[in-house]
Design a protein around this motif. Structure first.
Motif, PDB file in Angstrom:
ATOM      1  N   LYS A 271      -0.106  -7.834   8.616  1.00  0.00           N
ATOM      2  CA  LYS A 271      -0.828  -6.966   8.592  1.00  0.00           C
ATOM      3  C   LYS A 271      -0.609  -5.858   7.408  1.00  0.00           C
ATOM      4  O   LYS A 271      -1.180  -5.442   6.278  1.00  0.00           O
ATOM      5  N   HIS A 272       0.773  -5.643   7.687  1.00  0.00           N
ATOM      6  CA  HIS A 272       1.308  -4.575   6.433  1.00  0.00           C
ATOM      7  C   HIS A 272       1.565  -5.183   5.101  1.00  0.00           C
ATOM      8  O   HIS A 272       1.342  -4.797   4.178  1.00  0.00           O
TER       9      HIS A 272
ATOM     10  N   SER B  63      -1.059 -10.401  -2.253  1.00  0.00           N
ATOM     11  CA  SER B  63      -0.239 -11.072  -1.227  1.00  0.00           C
ATOM     12  C   SER B  63      -0.991 -12.180  -0.828  1.00  0.00           C
ATOM     13  O   SER B  63      -0.456 -13.012  -0.221  1.00  0.00           O
ATOM     14  N   SER B  64      -2.356 -12.046  -0.885  1.00  0.00           N
ATOM     15  CA  SER B  64      -2.969 -13.090  -0.019  1.00  0.00           C
ATOM     16  C   SER B  64      -2.653 -14.448  -1.101  1.00  0.00           C
ATOM     17  O   SER B  64      -2.985 -15.629  -0.532  1.00  0.00           O
ATOM     18  N   MET B  65      -2.338 -14.510  -2.343  1.00  0.00           N
ATOM     19  CA  MET B  65      -2.484 -15.561  -3.276  1.00  0.00           C
ATOM     20  C   MET B  65      -0.892 -16.402  -2.539  1.00  0.00           C
ATOM     21  O   MET B  65      -0.830 -17.568  -3.191  1.00  0.00           O
TER      22      MET B  65
END
Length: 569
Positions: A505-506, A514-516
């Motif tokens: 979550k952080h 960051s999802s990549m």
């Protein structure tokens, strides 16, 4: 509290005090209680004239006790595996022991106390800085130079002998020979394992080594890249090859200070003798069947006057030879051999050649009469564990033994011995201080933070350095947990903060894109394939002006394609 009680509570003086220490009582604590040794007589305050008979008996007992320096003894447990060799310098101040644990230990009697019997340095003689992954090998022989106490000849299970300083630093490493040369006279050094070696009795620059390549090689310590002389033993029992392993060598003085004497033994049972100063073309004396062939003659020594040679063979015999009639043994006795398991089991003359000492399979020390080879004294040292190496030092008048259970015993007698172990036991035991325990001290170079002292990486280094520490117990780790092994590279410290991982979550909220990290890049690009084709962004500027490719039309004669040019002849 009363004034008298308060005065008794306060110390009367500060610093070390010499009172209350009984040297004789402390020496008596290491008296050996074994059968065969006379017990000490209690001291009597009064004496009468009618006790003349008892006085005579006590004098006889004391004479028997003082004949051999074996009444007392101290034990060193500095090795992990059998002790194969022992040497002391001429003054008797420093002792070096070698072992099958591939290390030599350096002991200094002047710096030891009764409760600090340990080596001040541990050295792996085969380790070189140029090769961090160099192999280790058992130590066969370590001998101080009798004419130069600053040199130690160390022979391991390698083709290269080394000369170390008295502090364990390698000063000379002799060269290895070319194993592809058949003529051993043409090689510059040994081509296979060295088994034994010793120093010249008078010339401090010369030493000799015996190898399994059927040669003896004489070296000058100032010339490392080639031996000075080569002695090739051509065995009559080895067939066409004519090679036999050399198992032991001794270099002594002849009668009345004449030329030196060189004696060696081979695996084919031969015993050979040369004049120690040459020529080396052929031996001056040779006995083909001195011991049974294919048995390992592990021990050989020359008497102080050069007239007698004693050998301990692998055929369970001890034989005495006369150098003036070098044909048949003067005397022979049965003695169980341990050379099959411990090929460095030695035998030695006492300093004045009045006795011969050697170990046994049962852990007993044998003191033999050189005339009859019968035991004058048999005393147990390490019962149940073979006694491998023995040494009788002339100046200290003490006997040092090395056993298969990794123990080194120093035997002495307060009445006839001097310095060495007697000097150690004459000192007051060292008081233990908190700084002597490395687990309770801290390397301040790491700094102090808050209320606690953090030693980063101590646990990891302790685990990774356990292999080296077990082989080098005196080196181990520093107080901060770092390894003292010079071969181990520096490992960055691991702090508790670097081990913690933030939650997902952080990362999703705080770190852009960051999802990549969890997305397949190929699938991500294929999403924009149709859009890039229908609505190009980068190539839209010249989409209307882009020329069209025009191909030449084929005629009826050229339906199969354009004709190829004919190759010129």
């Amino acid at each position: 509290m009363d004034e008298d009680d308060f005065r008794d509570y306060l110390p009367a003086s500060f610093g070390a005090t010499g009172g209350g220490f009984d040297v004789e009582a402390q020496i008596e604590t290491v008296r050996r209680k074994v059968p065969g040794l006379p017990e000490p007589k209690p001291k009597s305050s009064t004496s009468s004239k009618g006790d003349s008979d008892s006085d005579d008996d006590s004098e006889e007992d004391s004479e028997d006790e003082d004949e051999y320096p074996v009444s007392h003894g101290i034990v060193f447990k500095t090795h992990d595996r059998p002790v194969t060799t022992i040497t002391l310098d001429a003054s008797g101040s420093r002792m070096i022991t070698g072992s099958m644990d591939c290390t030599i230990k350096l002991h200094d009697f002047a710096s030891m106390t009764p409760n600090t019997l340990r080596a001040f340095k541990s050295v792996d003689p085969t380790f070189t800085k140029s090769s961090a992954n160099s192999e280790t090998h058992p130590v066969h022989t370590a001998k101080f130079n009798p004419n130069s106490p600053s040199q130690v000849l160390v022979i391991s299970a390698t083709p290269q002998a080394r000369v170390l300083s008295r502090d364990g630093e390698t000063t000379t490493e002799f060269v290895k020979g070319d194993m592809y040369l058949r003529d051993m006279n043409m090689t510059k050094g040994h081509i296979s394992e060295i088994t034994s070696g010793t120093w010249h009795p008078h010339n401090y620059n010369l030493c000799v080594t015996a190898g399994t390549d059927s040669t003896l090689r004489i070296w000058d310590v100032n010339v490392r890249n080639k031996q000075k002389d080569v002695i090739v033993h051509k065995s009559k029992l080895a067939g066409s090859a004519g090679r036999s392993r050399m198992t032991a060598v001794a270099w002594g003085s002849q009668v009345e200070g004449g030329n030196s004497l060189l004696v060696a033994a081979a695996l084919d049972g031969s015993l050979l003798m040369w004049g120690g100063d040459g020529p080396w073309n052929r031996p001056s004396g040779e006995i083909n069947q001195a011991h049974t062939s294919n048995t390992w003659t592990s021990g050989i020594d020359i008497s102080a006057d050069g007239r007698l040679v004693v050998t301990r063979g692998g055929d369970d015999t001890v034989k005495l030879w006369d150098t003036r009639k070098f044909k048949q043994p003067v005397n022979t006795t049965t003695h169980v051999s341990t050379s099959s398991q411990y090929p460095t089991s030695n035998i030695q003359f006492a300093p004045n050649s009045s006795f011969i000492i050697t170990g046994s399979e049962t852990g007993d020390l044998y003191i033999l009469n050189p005339a009859t080879l019968k035991p004058e004294l048999v005393t147990p040292i390490t019962p149940g564990s073979p006694l491998i190496s023995v040494l009788w030092h002339d100046k200290l008048n003490q006997i040092v033994t090395g056993s298969a259970n990794a123990e080194t015993h120093v035997l002495f007698n307060p009445k006839i011995s001097s310095k060495g172990a007697l000097m150690v036991m004459s000192k007051q035991p060292k008081r233990r201080h908190i700084d002597d325990d490395p687990s309770l001290t801290t390397d301040m170079s790491q700094g102090v933070s808050g209320d606690a002292i953090v030693n980063p990486g101590a646990a990891n280094e302790a685990i990774k350095g356990s292999t080296y520490s077990s082989r080098h117990p005196t080196i181990g780790l520093t107080a901060s947990g770092k390894s003292r092994d010079p071969r181990r590279p520096h490992i960055p410290a691991t702090t508790p903060f670097s081990k913690s991982q933030p939650d997902q979550k952080h990362i999703r909220e705080s770190i852009p894109l960051s999802s990549m990290r969890e997305e397949d890049p190929r699938e991500a690009l294929l999403k924009y394939a149709d859009k890039a084709q229908n609505d190009p962004i980068f190539t839209n500027a010249w989409s209307r002006t882009q020329p069209k490719t025009i191909y030449a039309e084929l005629s009826d004669d050229e339906e199969d394609g354009p004709q190829k040019k004919k190759q010129k002849n």
